[in-house]
Write a protein that holds these residues in place. Structure first.
Motif, PDB file in Angstrom:
ATOM      1  N   ILE A   1     -12.148  12.279 -10.460  1.00 37.64           N
ATOM      2  CA  ILE A   1     -10.780  12.695 -10.124  1.00 37.64           C
ATOM      3  C   ILE A   1     -10.413  13.958 -10.895  1.00 37.64           C
ATOM      4  CG2 ILE A   1      -8.338  12.062 -10.265  1.00 37.64           C
ATOM      5  CD1 ILE A   1      -9.116   9.217  -9.632  1.00 37.64           C
ATOM      6  N   LEU A   2     -10.770  14.019 -12.169  1.00 35.16           N
ATOM      7  CA  LEU A   2     -10.502  15.220 -12.957  1.00 35.16           C
ATOM      8  C   LEU A   2     -11.206  16.431 -12.350  1.00 35.16           C
ATOM      9  CD1 LEU A   2     -10.880  13.667 -16.518  1.00 35.16           C
ATOM     10  CD2 LEU A   2      -8.738  14.380 -15.430  1.00 35.16           C
ATOM     11  N   TRP A   3     -12.438  16.237 -11.864  1.00 31.63           N
ATOM     12  CA  TRP A   3     -13.174  17.331 -11.225  1.00 31.63           C
ATOM     13  C   TRP A   3     -12.467  17.777  -9.947  1.00 31.63           C
ATOM     14  CZ3 TRP A   3     -15.610  18.230  -6.576  1.00 31.63           C
ATOM     15  CH2 TRP A   3     -16.498  19.316  -6.534  1.00 31.63           C
ATOM     16  N   GLN A   4     -11.976  16.823  -9.161  1.00 27.33           N
ATOM     17  CA  GLN A   4     -11.275  17.176  -7.927  1.00 27.33           C
ATOM     18  C   GLN A   4      -9.963  17.896  -8.227  1.00 27.33           C
ATOM     19  OE1 GLN A   4     -11.051  14.033  -4.964  1.00 27.33           O
ATOM     20  NE2 GLN A   4     -12.993  13.164  -5.660  1.00 27.33           N
ATOM     21  N   ILE A   5      -9.271  17.471  -9.267  1.00 30.01           N
ATOM     22  CA  ILE A   5      -8.047  18.173  -9.680  1.00 30.01           C
ATOM     23  C   ILE A   5      -8.372  19.629 -10.016  1.00 30.01           C
ATOM     24  CG2 ILE A   5      -6.291  18.334 -11.490  1.00 30.01           C
ATOM     25  CD1 ILE A   5      -6.370  15.245 -11.623  1.00 30.01           C
TER      26      ILE A   5
ATOM     27  N   LEU B   1      -4.720  24.864  -4.273  1.00 31.08           N
ATOM     28  CA  LEU B   1      -4.289  23.753  -3.424  1.00 31.08           C
ATOM     29  C   LEU B   1      -3.358  22.865  -4.239  1.00 31.08           C
ATOM     30  CD1 LEU B   1      -7.744  22.902  -1.798  1.00 31.08           C
ATOM     31  CD2 LEU B   1      -5.832  24.110  -0.727  1.00 31.08           C
ATOM     32  N   PRO B   2      -2.137  22.663  -3.791  1.00 32.15           N
ATOM     33  CA  PRO B   2      -1.138  22.004  -4.641  1.00 32.15           C
ATOM     34  C   PRO B   2      -1.316  20.506  -4.847  1.00 32.15           C
ATOM     35  CG  PRO B   2      -0.183  22.584  -2.513  1.00 32.15           C
ATOM     36  CD  PRO B   2      -1.542  23.218  -2.555  1.00 32.15           C
ATOM     37  N   TYR B   3      -2.042  19.800  -3.960  1.00 28.46           N
ATOM     38  CA  TYR B   3      -2.078  18.343  -4.068  1.00 28.46           C
ATOM     39  C   TYR B   3      -3.494  17.788  -3.987  1.00 28.46           C
ATOM     40  CZ  TYR B   3       2.922  18.670  -3.124  1.00 28.46           C
ATOM     41  OH  TYR B   3       4.258  18.994  -3.181  1.00 28.46           O
ATOM     42  N   LEU B   4      -3.692  16.696  -4.710  1.00 28.37           N
ATOM     43  CA  LEU B   4      -4.875  15.862  -4.535  1.00 28.37           C
ATOM     44  C   LEU B   4      -4.391  14.513  -4.013  1.00 28.37           C
ATOM     45  CD1 LEU B   4      -7.854  15.140  -4.791  1.00 28.37           C
ATOM     46  CD2 LEU B   4      -7.420  14.508  -7.186  1.00 28.37           C
ATOM     47  N   TYR B   5      -4.776  14.176  -2.782  1.00 31.27           N
ATOM     48  CA  TYR B   5      -4.376  12.912  -2.168  1.00 31.27           C
ATOM     49  C   TYR B   5      -5.396  11.835  -2.532  1.00 31.27           C
ATOM     50  CZ  TYR B   5      -1.021  15.598   0.591  1.00 31.27           C
ATOM     51  OH  TYR B   5       0.028  16.401   0.980  1.00 31.27           O
TER      52      TYR B   5
ATOM     53  N   GLY C   1      -4.937  21.568   4.421  1.00 31.42           N
ATOM     54  CA  GLY C   1      -4.243  22.819   4.216  1.00 31.42           C
ATOM     55  C   GLY C   1      -3.516  22.899   2.897  1.00 31.42           C
ATOM     56  N   ASP C   2      -3.067  21.758   2.373  1.00 33.93           N
ATOM     57  CA  ASP C   2      -2.301  21.760   1.129  1.00 33.93           C
ATOM     58  C   ASP C   2      -2.988  20.992   0.008  1.00 33.93           C
ATOM     59  OD1 ASP C   2      -1.982  19.190   2.101  1.00 33.93           O
ATOM     60  OD2 ASP C   2       0.139  19.052   1.535  1.00 33.93           O
ATOM     61  N   GLY C   3      -4.275  20.697   0.164  1.00 40.45           N
ATOM     62  CA  GLY C   3      -4.945  19.988  -0.913  1.00 40.45           C
ATOM     63  C   GLY C   3      -6.276  19.399  -0.504  1.00 40.45           C
TER      64      GLY C   3
ATOM     65  N   CYS D   1       0.850  -1.195   0.000  1.00 45.13           N
ATOM     66  CA  CYS D   1       0.000   0.000   0.000  1.00 45.13           C
ATOM     67  C   CYS D   1       0.884   1.243   0.000  1.00 45.13           C
ATOM     68  CB  CYS D   1      -0.914   0.007   1.217  1.00 45.13           C
ATOM     69  SG  CYS D   1      -2.166  -1.293   1.222  1.00 45.13           S
ATOM     70  N   VAL D   2       0.896   1.949  -1.109  1.00 41.89           N
ATOM     71  CA  VAL D   2       1.713   3.155  -1.245  1.00 41.89           C
ATOM     72  C   VAL D   2       0.799   4.376  -1.248  1.00 41.89           C
ATOM     73  CG1 VAL D   2       3.358   4.400  -2.701  1.00 41.89           C
ATOM     74  CG2 VAL D   2       3.447   1.893  -2.586  1.00 41.89           C
ATOM     75  N   PRO D   3       0.904   5.271  -0.251  1.00 41.19           N
ATOM     76  CA  PRO D   3       0.124   6.513  -0.305  1.00 41.19           C
ATOM     77  C   PRO D   3       0.532   7.309  -1.541  1.00 41.19           C
ATOM     78  CG  PRO D   3       1.075   6.163   1.880  1.00 41.19           C
ATOM     79  CD  PRO D   3       1.729   5.184   0.973  1.00 41.19           C
ATOM     80  N   VAL D   4      -0.452   7.838  -2.275  1.00 38.57           N
ATOM     81  CA  VAL D   4      -0.137   8.584  -3.494  1.00 38.57           C
ATOM     82  C   VAL D   4      -0.875   9.919  -3.506  1.00 38.57           C
ATOM     83  CG1 VAL D   4       0.462   6.611  -4.950  1.00 38.57           C
ATOM     84  CG2 VAL D   4      -1.939   7.311  -4.758  1.00 38.57           C
ATOM     85  N   ARG D   5      -0.283  10.878  -4.224  1.00 41.51           N
ATOM     86  CA  ARG D   5      -0.900  12.192  -4.400  1.00 41.51           C
ATOM     87  C   ARG D   5      -0.507  12.735  -5.769  1.00 41.51           C
ATOM     88  NH1 ARG D   5       2.763  15.930  -0.218  1.00 41.51           N
ATOM     89  NH2 ARG D   5       4.632  16.068  -1.548  1.00 41.51           N
ATOM     90  N   LEU D   6      -1.347  13.623  -6.297  1.00 40.95           N
ATOM     91  CA  LEU D   6      -1.087  14.272  -7.576  1.00 40.95           C
ATOM     92  C   LEU D   6      -0.633  15.708  -7.345  1.00 40.95           C
ATOM     93  CD1 LEU D   6      -4.239  13.159  -9.600  1.00 40.95           C
ATOM     94  CD2 LEU D   6      -1.910  12.376  -9.963  1.00 40.95           C
TER      95      LEU D   6
END
Length: 255
Positions: free
Chosen positions: A194-198, A206-210, A170-172, A74-79
């Motif tokens: 996901i595209l909508w959240q981006i 907000l720099p990141y989408l987790y 705070g950052d996404g 399980c790797v936590p990922v963010r865009l």
């Protein structure tokens, strides 16, 4: 990139316990163990943001991260939103579902949402346990939160198509869970969401989408790696995952 060890986390009032082993939901034959942060009332939005950046996510009021002894699949990922470039398929998806109307609702039980959730679970995750959730289990999973959480409803011509639960950090944004109409042919509602959240991240600086956890060998998780670039938290460091990471046998596995 900054490395943050557990001893540096600003959570001196939190305690952690480890669950008993339970069947892994994503890798057949594997047993999973989670580390849970407690008590929930001390996990404010600010603290939760730090926890997410350290690999945690939540299910209802429970904030957890995997702590399996023999596996770290399980790797936590963010865009990183500013660097995201949609591919041809994603651009087509955005155009296909451009008629969807999104609106924020109070974080409360809506019978129509629950019925859609049951249909989605029965079609996409039959036999996984969540397809048997009653309305109380559904509410405990998605509608209980101690942080800044938004419920977004998507409709098309007045018809409910999708619902999404999102945490504001705070950052996404942190994507908690999305469910949608499983009977629409040729639809890519999950990708559109996901595209909508981006787009929401970009609109709010907000720099990141987790996106929670990515597991290389899980077909259910494969879609996350289609959004590029994507970063993974590996050995306490956020770094970009390249194409080789998606197939390399040593990513996410311990000997």
């Amino acid at each position: 990139m900054a490395h943050m060890g557990d001893s540096e986390l600003p959570f001196s009032l939190l305690q952690y316990y480890t669950t008993a082993a339970y069947p892994c939901s994503y890798l057949a034959g594997e047993r999973a163990i989670s580390q849970v942060a407690t008590p929930p009332q001390r996990i404010t939005s600010e603290v939760y943001g730090e926890l997410v950046r350290s690999g945690f996510r939540r299910s209802g009021l429970f904030t957890y991260r995997p702590r399996c002894a023999a596996c770290s699949a399980c790797v936590p990922v963010r865009l990183p939103v500013a660097r995201f470039v949609p591919n041809r398929s994603q651009r087509r998806c955005r155009k296909t579902h451009g008629a969807l109307q999104a609106r924020e609702l109070p974080l409360a039980y809506v019978a129509e949402h629950y019925q859609l959730y049951r249909r989605y679970q029965a079609a996409r995750h039959a036999g996984g346990g969540m397809d048997q959730d009653d309305h109380e289990q559904y509410a405990n999973f998605l509608l209980q939160s101690g942080v800044d959480t938004r419920l977004i409803e998507f409709t098309e011509n007045g018809q409910l198509r999708m619902a999404s639960i999102i945490d504001v950090l705070g950052d996404g944004l942190s994507s908690v869970y999305t469910f949608y109409d499983p009977d629409l042919e040729h639809a890519s509602l999950g990708t559109y969401n996901i595209l909508w959240q981006i787009a929401q991240c970009a609109a709010n600086d907000l720099p990141y989408l987790y996106l929670g956890y990515w597991i290389r060998d899980s077909r259910k998780m494969a879609y996350k790696a289609r959004f590029r670039p994507i970063e993974g938290l590996i050995d306490g460091i956020w770094r970009e995952l390249n194409e080789a990471d998606a197939t390399a046998p040593d990513v996410g596995k311990r000997e």
